[in-house]
Design a protein around this motif. Structure first.
Motif, PDB file in Angstrom:
ATOM      1  N   LYS A   1       0.838  -1.194   0.000  1.00 44.56           N
ATOM      2  CA  LYS A   1       0.000   0.000   0.000  1.00 44.56           C
ATOM      3  C   LYS A   1       0.874   1.245   0.000  1.00 44.56           C
ATOM      4  CE  LYS A   1      -4.193  -1.778   2.181  1.00 44.56           C
ATOM      5  NZ  LYS A   1      -5.170  -1.585   3.281  1.00 44.56           N
ATOM      6  N   ASN A   2       0.390   2.289  -0.644  1.00 44.70           N
ATOM      7  CA  ASN A   2       1.145   3.528  -0.721  1.00 44.70           C
ATOM      8  C   ASN A   2       0.187   4.701  -0.878  1.00 44.70           C
ATOM      9  OD1 ASN A   2       0.993   4.234  -3.855  1.00 44.70           O
ATOM     10  ND2 ASN A   2       1.277   2.018  -3.639  1.00 44.70           N
ATOM     11  N   LYS A   3       0.697   5.880  -0.634  1.00 42.62           N
ATOM     12  CA  LYS A   3      -0.051   7.118  -0.879  1.00 42.62           C
ATOM     13  C   LYS A   3       0.733   7.910  -1.911  1.00 42.62           C
ATOM     14  CE  LYS A   3      -2.088   7.313   3.749  1.00 42.62           C
ATOM     15  NZ  LYS A   3      -2.169   8.075   5.023  1.00 42.62           N
ATOM     16  N   THR A   4       0.237   7.880  -3.131  1.00 43.87           N
ATOM     17  CA  THR A   4       0.967   8.461  -4.247  1.00 43.87           C
ATOM     18  C   THR A   4       0.041   9.317  -5.088  1.00 43.87           C
ATOM     19  OG1 THR A   4       2.426   6.530  -4.326  1.00 43.87           O
ATOM     20  CG2 THR A   4       2.376   7.938  -6.283  1.00 43.87           C
ATOM     21  N   LEU A   5       0.506  10.507  -5.408  1.00 48.72           N
ATOM     22  CA  LEU A   5      -0.233  11.424  -6.266  1.00 48.72           C
ATOM     23  C   LEU A   5       0.388  11.403  -7.652  1.00 48.72           C
ATOM     24  CD1 LEU A   5      -2.482  13.649  -6.245  1.00 48.72           C
ATOM     25  CD2 LEU A   5      -0.659  15.303  -5.866  1.00 48.72           C
ATOM     26  N   VAL A   6      -0.453  11.380  -8.675  1.00 52.15           N
ATOM     27  CA  VAL A   6       0.024  11.385 -10.060  1.00 52.15           C
ATOM     28  C   VAL A   6      -0.440  12.664 -10.740  1.00 52.15           C
ATOM     29  CG1 VAL A   6       0.075  10.160 -12.267  1.00 52.15           C
ATOM     30  CG2 VAL A   6      -0.171   8.872 -10.131  1.00 52.15           C
ATOM     31  N   ILE A   7       0.477  13.329 -11.413  1.00 53.67           N
ATOM     32  CA  ILE A   7       0.149  14.527 -12.189  1.00 53.67           C
ATOM     33  C   ILE A   7       0.615  14.298 -13.624  1.00 53.67           C
ATOM     34  CG2 ILE A   7       0.713  16.967 -12.548  1.00 53.67           C
ATOM     35  CD1 ILE A   7       0.832  17.288  -9.530  1.00 53.67           C
ATOM     36  N   GLN A   8      -0.286  14.545 -14.573  1.00 54.66           N
ATOM     37  CA  GLN A   8       0.033  14.387 -15.995  1.00 54.66           C
ATOM     38  C   GLN A   8      -0.098  15.744 -16.680  1.00 54.66           C
ATOM     39  OE1 GLN A   8      -2.773  11.398 -17.178  1.00 54.66           O
ATOM     40  NE2 GLN A   8      -1.403   9.719 -16.665  1.00 54.66           N
ATOM     41  N   ILE A   9       0.982  16.155 -17.342  1.00 56.24           N
ATOM     42  CA  ILE A   9       1.044  17.464 -17.991  1.00 56.24           C
ATOM     43  C   ILE A   9       1.209  17.260 -19.493  1.00 56.24           C
ATOM     44  CG2 ILE A   9       2.268  19.664 -18.096  1.00 56.24           C
ATOM     45  CD1 ILE A   9       3.407  19.013 -15.301  1.00 56.24           C
ATOM     46  N   PRO A  10       0.338  17.846 -20.312  1.00 56.86           N
ATOM     47  CA  PRO A  10       0.507  17.718 -21.771  1.00 56.86           C
ATOM     48  C   PRO A  10       1.877  18.223 -22.200  1.00 56.86           C
ATOM     49  CG  PRO A  10      -1.622  18.687 -21.242  1.00 56.86           C
ATOM     50  CD  PRO A  10      -0.842  18.653 -19.959  1.00 56.86           C
ATOM     51  N   VAL A  11       2.563  17.455 -23.026  1.00 50.81           N
ATOM     52  CA  VAL A  11       3.924  17.833 -23.419  1.00 50.81           C
ATOM     53  C   VAL A  11       3.932  19.169 -24.167  1.00 50.81           C
ATOM     54  CG1 VAL A  11       3.901  16.563 -25.600  1.00 50.81           C
ATOM     55  CG2 VAL A  11       6.068  16.953 -24.425  1.00 50.81           C
ATOM     56  N   ALA A  12       2.835  19.496 -24.864  1.00 50.95           N
ATOM     57  CA  ALA A  12       2.767  20.757 -25.609  1.00 50.95           C
ATOM     58  C   ALA A  12       2.847  21.974 -24.687  1.00 50.95           C
ATOM     59  CB  ALA A  12       1.484  20.817 -26.424  1.00 50.95           C
ATOM     60  N   THR A  13       2.614  21.770 -23.393  1.00 49.12           N
ATOM     61  CA  THR A  13       2.757  22.859 -22.417  1.00 49.12           C
ATOM     62  C   THR A  13       4.152  23.471 -22.479  1.00 49.12           C
ATOM     63  OG1 THR A  13       1.180  21.760 -20.940  1.00 49.12           O
ATOM     64  CG2 THR A  13       2.605  23.436 -19.954  1.00 49.12           C
ATOM     65  N   PHE A  14       5.141  22.637 -22.810  1.00 49.71           N
ATOM     66  CA  PHE A  14       6.544  23.062 -22.792  1.00 49.71           C
ATOM     67  C   PHE A  14       7.073  23.398 -24.179  1.00 49.71           C
ATOM     68  CE2 PHE A  14       5.801  20.085 -19.281  1.00 49.71           C
ATOM     69  CZ  PHE A  14       6.184  20.861 -18.195  1.00 49.71           C
ATOM     70  N   GLU A  15       6.190  23.671 -25.116  1.00 45.08           N
ATOM     71  CA  GLU A  15       6.595  23.858 -26.505  1.00 45.08           C
ATOM     72  C   GLU A  15       7.663  24.932 -26.670  1.00 45.08           C
ATOM     73  OE1 GLU A  15       4.450  24.328 -30.896  1.00 45.08           O
ATOM     74  OE2 GLU A  15       3.301  24.542 -29.043  1.00 45.08           O
ATOM     75  N   ARG A  16       7.577  26.001 -25.902  1.00 43.92           N
ATOM     76  CA  ARG A  16       8.559  27.093 -26.009  1.00 43.92           C
ATOM     77  C   ARG A  16       9.953  26.658 -25.575  1.00 43.92           C
ATOM     78  NH1 ARG A  16       6.627  32.247 -22.877  1.00 43.92           N
ATOM     79  NH2 ARG A  16       8.658  32.918 -23.643  1.00 43.92           N
ATOM     80  N   TYR A  17      10.034  25.521 -24.886  1.00 43.19           N
ATOM     81  CA  TYR A  17      11.315  25.062 -24.354  1.00 43.19           C
ATOM     82  C   TYR A  17      11.820  23.803 -25.055  1.00 43.19           C
ATOM     83  CZ  TYR A  17      10.375  28.458 -20.732  1.00 43.19           C
ATOM     84  OH  TYR A  17      10.120  29.632 -20.060  1.00 43.19           O
ATOM     85  N   TYR A  18      11.206  23.446 -26.185  1.00 44.38           N
ATOM     86  CA  TYR A  18      11.694  22.305 -26.949  1.00 44.38           C
ATOM     87  C   TYR A  18      13.123  22.547 -27.436  1.00 44.38           C
ATOM     88  CZ  TYR A  18       6.954  20.309 -27.489  1.00 44.38           C
ATOM     89  OH  TYR A  18       5.718  19.749 -27.272  1.00 44.38           O
TER      90      TYR A  18
END
Length: 272
Positions: free
Chosen positions: A80-97
Motif C-alpha cells: 500500500k502507498n499514498k501516491t499522487l500522479v500529475i500528468q502534464i501535456p507535453v505541448a505545455t513546454f513547446e517554447r522550451y523544446y
C-alpha cells in the motif's frame, strides 16, 4: 498526507490531470508502456519501484519520479502507498523544446527538493476541498511547478538515440491510441498493419525495437489493465470480464492474469 480513494481527473477546470495512483492498495504491476504526457509520481507514504528503460529507481516517501514524454517505463507497487500522479501535456513546454522538437527532464534524485513535494501536496488538498476560487489557487501552484521543471530539471544535452527513440515512439503512439479506443474488439497484428499501411513484419519489428515488447504483449497488457479494474470494482463474472475486455475467453484471460500477478483472477479477487 490524507487521501480519499476517489480518482481525481480534472478536465474542464484545469489544464492538467491530477489523481490518486491506481496502485495505491498494493499488489500492483504495470508493464512497460509510454505516453505523450509528462507524468510525475509523488510518493507520500509507502514505496514503489520504477523502471525507466530497464533501469531501476526505488521511490520512498518524499520522493518523486519524472517520466518524460515517450519514455518507456514500468511500475511495481507490491505494498500500500499514498501516491499522487500529475500528468502534464507535453505541448505545455513547446517554447522550451530543443531544436529537434523535444524536451527532456532529469531523473536525478540529487536535485529533488522539498518545495516540489510541498507543491504537490498543496495542489491536491486545494483541489480536493474545492473552496471558492480553488481553480486560481491550484493553477498558481501549477505554474510554479512548471517554472521549477524548466529551470531546474530540464536537460538540453540529449544524445541522438534518445531523440530517435522519441520520434519512433511518437509514431507508435498513433497506433496505440487507436488500440486503446478499440481494445475490446478483434485487433490482430495484420489488421492493425493494414489500417496504418505497414507490413505486419515491419510493425512487429517497431514494437520489439522501440517499445521493447511484442505487439501481443502490448495488447494483452492493455486489455489486462481494463480487465483488472472490472475484476476489482464490479461483480461481473470472470467470463464476462474476459469477454468485455477483448480476451478470447476466460482461460485466455486467466493465463495472462496469472503471468502478471502469479494467481488466478478468482483467487486475486477473493484475496483483495
Amino acid at each position: 498526507m490524507e487521501y480519499s480513494h476517489e480518482i481525481i481527473v480534472p478536465n474542464d477546470d484545469l489544464p492538467f490531470k491530477m489523481f490518486i495512483f491506481e496502485g495505491s492498495q498494493g499488489g500492483y504491476i504495470r508493464q512497460k508502456h509510454w505516453h505523450r504526457s509528462i507524468e510525475i509520481f509523488a510518493v507520500f507514504d509507502g514505496e514503489m519501484e520504477f523502471y525507466l528503460n530497464d533501469k531501476r529507481y526505488p521511490l520512498h516517501p518524499g520522493e518523486f519520479m519524472l517520466v518524460n514524454s515517450n519514455e518507456l517505463h514500468s511500475i511495481y507497487a507490491p505494498k500500500k502507498n499514498k501516491t499522487l500522479v500529475i500528468q502534464i501535456p507535453v505541448a505545455t513546454f513547446e517554447r522550451y523544446y530543443t531544436d529537434d522538437g523535444f524536451i527532456y527532464f532529469s531523473h536525478s534524485s540529487r536535485i529533488q527538493d522539498e518545495e516540489v513535494m510541498g507543491l504537490f501536496e498543496e495542489m491536491y488538498h486545494v483541489y480536493a476541498e474545492k473552496k471558492n476560487g480553488y481553480e486560481y489557487k491550484v493553477q498558481s501552484l501549477y505554474y510554479r511547478l512548471l517554472y521549477l521543471l524548466v529551470s531546474k530539471y530540464r536537460k538540453t544535452d540529449l544524445d541522438a538515440e534518445k531523440i530517435r527513440a522519441n520520434k519512433k515512439l511518437n509514431k507508435l503512439s498513433t497506433i496505440t491510441d487507436y488500440m486503446k479506443q478499440n481494445y475490446s474488439k478483434e485487433l490482430s497484428l495484420e489488421s492493425i498493419a493494414r489500417t496504418f499501411n505497414y507490413s505486419p513484419t515491419y510493425l512487429s519489428r517497431m514494437f520489439r525495437k522501440y517499445a521493447q515488447m511484442s505487439y501481443k504483449t502490448y495488447l494483452d497488457d492493455l486489455r489486462l489493465r481494463h480487465a483488472y479494474n472490472d475484476l476489482m470494482n464490479t461483480d461481473l463474472s470472470i467470463g464476462m470480464v474476459a469477454e468485455k475486455n477483448g480476451f478470447a475467453g476466460s482461460k485466455a484471460f486467466a493465463r495472462v492474469f496469472k503471468e502478471q500477478y502469479g494467481v488466478l483472477p478468482s483467487e486475486y479477487r477473493k484475496k483483495n
